[in-house]
Design a protein around this motif. Structure first.
Motif, mmCIF file in Angstrom:
data_model
loop_
_atom_site.group_PDB
_atom_site.id
_atom_site.type_symbol
_atom_site.label_atom_id
_atom_site.label_comp_id
_atom_site.label_asym_id
_atom_site.label_seq_id
_atom_site.Cartn_x
_atom_site.Cartn_y
_atom_site.Cartn_z
ATOM 1 N N ILE A 92 -5.155 -0.992 6.957
ATOM 2 C CA ILE A 92 -5.722 -0.014 6.016
ATOM 3 C C ILE A 92 -6.661 -0.694 5.028
ATOM 4 O O ILE A 92 -7.802 -0.271 4.825
ATOM 5 N N ASN A 93 -6.203 -1.791 4.430
ATOM 6 C CA ASN A 93 -7.056 -2.489 3.472
ATOM 7 C C ASN A 93 -8.309 -3.062 4.133
ATOM 8 O O ASN A 93 -9.380 -3.055 3.539
ATOM 9 N N PHE A 148 -6.271 -10.378 -2.833
ATOM 10 C CA PHE A 148 -7.127 -9.200 -3.000
ATOM 11 C C PHE A 148 -6.387 -7.918 -2.600
ATOM 12 O O PHE A 148 -6.417 -6.911 -3.317
ATOM 13 N N ILE A 149 -5.712 -7.953 -1.468
ATOM 14 C CA ILE A 149 -5.047 -6.746 -0.957
ATOM 15 C C ILE A 149 -3.931 -6.292 -1.905
ATOM 16 O O ILE A 149 -3.832 -5.111 -2.238
ATOM 17 N N ASP A 175 5.095 -2.697 8.676
ATOM 18 C CA ASP A 175 4.611 -2.230 7.380
ATOM 19 C C ASP A 175 3.444 -3.080 6.895
ATOM 20 O O ASP A 175 2.433 -2.575 6.442
ATOM 21 N N ARG A 176 3.639 -4.387 7.008
ATOM 22 C CA ARG A 176 2.587 -5.275 6.548
ATOM 23 C C ARG A 176 1.346 -5.140 7.427
ATOM 24 O O ARG A 176 0.226 -5.075 6.921
ATOM 25 N N ILE A 199 -15.123 5.371 3.401
ATOM 26 C CA ILE A 199 -15.014 4.840 4.762
ATOM 27 C C ILE A 199 -15.672 5.784 5.770
ATOM 28 O O ILE A 199 -15.714 6.958 5.606
ATOM 29 N N ARG A 247 -15.740 -6.712 -6.266
ATOM 30 C CA ARG A 247 -15.163 -5.386 -6.080
ATOM 31 C C ARG A 247 -13.950 -5.179 -6.993
ATOM 32 O O ARG A 247 -13.827 -4.155 -7.674
ATOM 33 N N LYS A 276 -14.284 4.179 12.363
ATOM 34 C CA LYS A 276 -13.877 2.777 12.274
ATOM 35 C C LYS A 276 -12.996 2.448 13.490
ATOM 36 O O LYS A 276 -12.152 3.252 13.889
ATOM 37 N N LEU A 280 -9.855 -1.757 6.616
ATOM 38 C CA LEU A 280 -10.771 -0.650 6.872
ATOM 39 C C LEU A 280 -11.391 -0.128 5.576
ATOM 40 O O LEU A 280 -12.555 0.260 5.550
ATOM 41 N N LEU A 281 -10.605 -0.130 4.508
ATOM 42 C CA LEU A 281 -11.108 0.423 3.244
ATOM 43 C C LEU A 281 -12.154 -0.463 2.584
ATOM 44 O O LEU A 281 -13.034 0.040 1.894
ATOM 45 N N HIS A 282 -12.048 -1.764 2.775
ATOM 46 C CA HIS A 282 -12.881 -2.681 1.995
ATOM 47 C C HIS A 282 -13.835 -3.467 2.871
ATOM 48 O O HIS A 282 -13.476 -4.486 3.445
ATOM 49 N N GLU A 316 -9.266 9.512 10.730
ATOM 50 C CA GLU A 316 -10.381 9.444 11.673
ATOM 51 C C GLU A 316 -10.479 8.095 12.387
ATOM 52 O O GLU A 316 -11.377 7.877 13.183
ATOM 53 N N PHE A 374 0.840 -1.207 0.000
ATOM 54 C CA PHE A 374 0.000 0.000 0.000
ATOM 55 C C PHE A 374 0.869 1.249 0.000
ATOM 56 O O PHE A 374 0.496 2.280 -0.524
ATOM 57 N N PHE A 375 2.055 1.133 0.609
ATOM 58 C CA PHE A 375 2.914 2.306 0.803
ATOM 59 C C PHE A 375 3.914 2.511 -0.333
ATOM 60 O O PHE A 375 4.792 3.365 -0.234
ATOM 61 N N ARG A 381 1.209 4.560 11.213
ATOM 62 C CA ARG A 381 1.161 4.601 9.744
ATOM 63 C C ARG A 381 -0.260 4.615 9.216
ATOM 64 O O ARG A 381 -0.549 5.217 8.191
ATOM 65 N N HIS A 423 -2.948 7.790 6.823
ATOM 66 C CA HIS A 423 -3.803 7.612 5.648
ATOM 67 C C HIS A 423 -5.289 7.657 5.969
ATOM 68 O O HIS A 423 -6.101 8.018 5.124
ATOM 69 N N ILE A 424 -5.639 7.269 7.160
ATOM 70 C CA ILE A 424 -7.042 7.280 7.582
ATOM 71 C C ILE A 424 -7.114 8.014 8.923
ATOM 72 O O ILE A 424 -7.139 7.390 9.983
ATOM 73 N N SER A 437 0.284 -2.545 9.085
ATOM 74 C CA SER A 437 -0.467 -1.326 8.788
ATOM 75 C C SER A 437 -1.130 -1.423 7.409
ATOM 76 O O SER A 437 -2.247 -0.933 7.212
ATOM 77 N N ASP A 438 -0.493 -2.085 6.472
ATOM 78 C CA ASP A 438 -1.091 -2.325 5.145
ATOM 79 C C ASP A 438 -2.397 -3.120 5.296
ATOM 80 O O ASP A 438 -3.437 -2.776 4.726
ATOM 81 N N LEU A 439 -2.327 -4.184 6.099
ATOM 82 C CA LEU A 439 -3.505 -5.028 6.291
ATOM 83 C C LEU A 439 -4.626 -4.259 6.984
ATOM 84 O O LEU A 439 -5.802 -4.389 6.625
ATOM 85 N N ALA A 486 -11.927 4.982 -2.829
ATOM 86 C CA ALA A 486 -12.221 4.098 -1.708
ATOM 87 C C ALA A 486 -12.104 4.818 -0.371
ATOM 88 O O ALA A 486 -12.937 4.664 0.506
#
Lengths: 400, 456
Positions: free
Chosen positions: B415-416, A376-377, B408-409, A400, A316, B282, B418-420, B312, A21-22, B305, B309-310, B411-413, A396
């Motif tokens: 974020i994803n 998916f991610i 890193d992973r 949220i 999606r 969230k 929360l987004l989806h 709130e 993502f980063f 991290r 990006h999010i 925070s990636d997980l 996206a």
């Protein structure tokens, strides 16, 4: 004089790499160059090269009586050119014998036939051009991704001038009919070659299964099963992934010996021969119209599309990739077009399949990722990055 | 078959997952017609354990059915519990309450037992003494994370178990085998098994290795663990992960260790919190002891991290522990204190509300033998992000997994996740299907097989 019709599917996707993502580099590569290279090389060594060699020998030995067909995707051909040119050479050699037919399909092995008609037509054209360039042939029979078919797809393919299309002989579609005769599109002339899934799967799935009652399957036995159709069949369609030979069924299962002796066993009964799909379509009449309303495929018990669009994450991802593709089409950026088409390859959605029960295990076997959710991610991270390259807001985040 | 089980806690009076696991396993074993006598250090009178004989040392709780079968004369042998509840004294005790001198005398007549205690004593400066560790400032600091007199308590528990069980056994063979849950009960289990000459199964729910966050931890506790798994006829580990650590840390051959994954009970009532709690923000939840084992610092670092990006998002840290203050300070240092809410210790219904309110549950444990909370979260429609250094990762395919150190992973997980919404929904939907396969009945069947195995 009944025929056995072999069609082998050859396909390798551009797998995407575990994409963060980063990721901040604007020129970041989405595709896993090293994994794709090593998989192509591995499959070439275990399957493509030895099987091509064997089939070439058989074609020479039977002097034109052993005939086969392939459908090779554009993305597979590209990767052969790049990572294993000797494989492309050997396919070209096979085609030059005149005993090997190549089928048309979408260049990117995509689901565009279901999701994006103009894109479907364009990818068929791209594939046709590539076959012309690499093999000097123009396909006359069509094979859609994963044998996905219904009447609507049949009509598009008929309009493009193809003689016939390959489809799954699903029980609920056939009803009382037999897959061992040709059918045609209702109200049209396009012929349908339907896969005999029982006999095809005996080779593709059950061959190496030690728990199977017919294990170990000998070519004599299999030929006998085929010959039982005498008087009640015009064509037995054996359709399967080419990777069956040496990759799904390892050399140690005896699959190559089986294949080596199969032609002589089939031809042993005087009236049986081998024919390619176009030859079958030319030789045999369609015995009736076959209406197919629902979308069918050759996957899973239900022969439907749920392996690619059966859950919400798949839906999606599909929705977003076609949205982005629409925008890229509008801008006409050739490099990005190629990227967003590679992202349409059906395998990406297959990796996101979370169906439970027996089918789920099959999908896990083919996935390069830890879980469907990881698939998916990584995919969504790629789409987000691509959107940023286009200067589009990450929609996206606003939801949220 | 009659099993003597030794445990440290029983619901509803529990400090962690051990009591819940003991309840789940014994209920399922009872359904498979095994008779269980279960000893815990203390009963409170409100335990619901009709499926077995639940007792304190000295005292024995008689199930309703058994009570009816007693004659009034027999019944008179029991004394009433102080609280007037059902826990009753063990009948046929030669000496209902031994004092320490009696116990010492008893031990002196049992040289083999004495040897066991000698081994225990050799492990440290004194088995019954408080464990202390000097810090640089010369201050004395507890290291074990348990109460100040944990070793004394274990010693007392061991003594009381021996006092109450041995005399009541007499010459007849009352129990077929002993099943001891976690290191605290191992001294009692080892001693009893020697004395009664019956097989011992030690059940490892967690290790000192886990509790110290993959470090060495307390040498004395490790010693007791080693004693338990060494002297056991067979060892049960709650995961392959734990099995491999037992094998590595205590040199126990793998053939001696059986893996029995915990089960879970779905509770139907659990959904009704959702509507009243889901707010606009969230919520990402950490729930558990805030100690080095549970990886709270990795959670806070990953949150930093995510907030970029999010902005709130709300991170909730529920629970307490020796790293709580440090974590509060860390959120201030990182400038994300506005995004954090620390709840302190939560009662059971508050835990359920917290799970309901969460959109994602994160378990970043450094070393987690099982991690049943990741399964509980599913009951509240909350998908789990779990560290690969956990046993539950072996049984929950429909989760997202990360190495605890890979911020890193993580925070990636997050974020994803929360987004989806589609991702969260599918994870819960599919994990529910998986939970159906993860029943206590399966765990009990495996355990029962092991019982027959050690007795044959």
């Amino acid at each position: 004089m009944p025929s056995v019709c072999f069609y082998f599917q050859v396909h390798q996707p551009y797998r995407i790499r575990p994409f963060s993502f980063f990721e901040s580099s604007p020129s970041a590569d989405y595709f896993d160059e090293s994994a794709n290279r090593s998989i192509m090389k591995k499959v070439a060594e275990k399957c493509y090269l030895p099987t091509n060699q064997l089939l070439l020998e058989l074609i020479h030995r039977f002097e034109g009586r052993f005939r086969i067909s392939y459908s090779i995707t554009g993305v597979a051909l590209e990767q052969m050119q790049r990572y294993a040119p000797e494989v492309l050479d050997s396919f070209q050699q096979l085609v030059r014998t005149g005993c090997v037919e190549l089928l048309g399909e979408t260049y990117y092995h995509s689901l565009a036939g279901v999701y994006h008609r103009p894109e479907f037509l364009e990818q068929i054209k791209l594939h046709r051009d590539l076959l012309n360039e690499l093999f000097g042939v123009s396909p006359t029979v069509f094979r859609n991704t994963e044998l996905i078919y219904n009447d609507a797809i049949g009509e598009i393919i008929q309009d493009l001038g193809y003689k016939a299309i390959i489809a799954e002989g699903a029980d609920d579609i056939l009803d009382w009919r037999s897959p061992n005769f040709l059918h045609h599109l209702p109200g049209g002339s396009l012929k349908l070659l339907l896969k005999n899934y029982r006999l095809s799967d005996d080779i593709a799935f059950r061959f190496g299964d030690r728990g199977w009652k017919s294990y170990p399957l000998r070519s004599e036995t299999f030929a006998e099963w085929i010959h039982r159709g005498s008087g009640n069949a015009e064509v037995v369609n054996l359709f399967m992934d080419y990777e069956t030979f040496g990759e799904h069924q390892w050399d140690s299962t005896g699959i190559f010996d089986f294949l080596r002796h199969l032609p002589e066993q089939i031809l042993a009964k005087g009236d049986w021969d081998f024919a390619t799909p176009t030859e079958v379509a030319d030789r045999y009449p369609a015995r009736g119209a076959l209406p197919v309303e629902r979308l069918t495929s050759w996957a899973d018990e239900k022969r439907d599309l749920t392996a690619w669009n059966g859950n919400e994450i798949q839906e999606r991802a599909l929705r977003e990739v076609y949205e982005i593709h629409e925008e890229i089409l509008r801008r006409g950026d050739r490099e990005l077009l190629d990227i967003s088409r590679r992202l349409q390859t059906s395998d990406h959605f297959y990796y996101m399949c979370t169906k439970w029960a027996a089918d789920g295990d099959v999908h896990a076997y083919f996935s390069p990722y830890d879980s469907p959710y990881d698939a998916f991610i990584y995919y969504m991270n790629v789409l987000r990055h691509l959107r940023a390259r286009l200067g589009l807001q990450g929609e996206a985040e606003h939801h949220i | 078959m009659r099993i003597l089980m030794l445990g440290w806690e029983y619901p509803p009076h529990i400090a962690g997952g051990l009591g819940i696991a003991c309840e789940g396993l014994t209920r399922a074993l009872a359904r498979q017609e095994l008779e269980i006598h279960f000893i815990v250090p203390q009963l409170f009178g409100d335990e619901d354990a009709e499926h077995m004989v639940l007792q304190e040392p000295h005292r024995r709780r008689v199930p309703a059915l058994a009570k009816q079968e007693l004659t009034s004369e027999e019944y008179s042998l029991f004394g009433e519990d102080e609280a007037g509840g059902s826990p009753l004294r063990i009948p046929a005790l030669l000496k209902p309450y031994w004092n320490e001198e009696d116990f010492e005398y008893y031990l002196s007549t049992r040289s083999d037992l004495k040897e066991t205690f000698q081994q225990l004593a050799d492990l440290g400066s004194g088995f019954f003494e408080e464990e202390t560790e000097s810090t640089e400032g010369g201050a004395v600091k507890k290291k074990s994370g348990y109460g100040p007199d944990i070793f004394q308590e274990i010693g007392r528990f061991t003594a009381r178990v021996l006092q109450s069980v041995l005399p009541s056994v007499g010459t007849t063979k009352e129990y077929d085998l002993i099943h001891a849950h976690d290191w605290i009960t191992f001294p009692a289990g080892v001693s009893l098994a020697r004395e009664l000459q019956i097989p011992l199964i030690t059940h490892v729910h967690s290790l000192e290795y886990d509790r110290s966050g993959g470090h060495h931890g307390s040498e004395r506790i490790r010693g007791i663990e080693r004693l338990g798994v060494t002297h056991a006829t067979k060892v049960i580990a709650v995961s392959h992960y734990t099995k491999s650590i037992i094998h590595r840390e205590h040199s126990i051959p793998k053939e001696k260790i059986a893996v029995v994954h915990n089960g879970i009970y779905s509770k139907e009532v659990r959904n009704h919190y959702s509507t009243q709690w889901k707010g606009k923000r969230k919520v990402v939840l950490f729930l558990g002891r805030i100690t080095i084992q549970k990886g709270p610092d990795y959670f806070v670092q990953a949150a930093k991290r995510v907030v970029e990006h999010i902005p709130e998002v709300l991170f909730v840290m529920a629970g307490t522990g020796d790293m709580l203050g440090k974590m509060i300070r860390l959120t201030h240092e990182l400038g994300i204190s506005e995004n954090f809410h620390f709840t302190g210790f939560l009662k059971e219904h508050e835990v359920e509300q917290m799970f309901s309110a969460a959109d994602l549950y994160v378990m970043p444990s450094v070393s987690e033998p099982f991690g049943i909370s990741a399964l509980e979260a599913i009951d509240f429609n909350t998908p789990s992000l779990i560290s690969k250094q956990s046993g539950v990762a072996e049984v929950l395919a429909h989760s997202l997994k990360f190495d605890f150190w890979d911020r890193d992973r993580l925070s990636d997980l997050i974020i994803n996740g929360l987004l989806h919404e589609e991702l969260r929904k599918d994870m819960v939907l599919m994990a529910r299907e998986e939970l159906k396969r993860l029943r206590w009945d399966t765990a009990a069947s495996k355990t029962r097989e092991l019982y027959y195995d050690v007795l044959s």
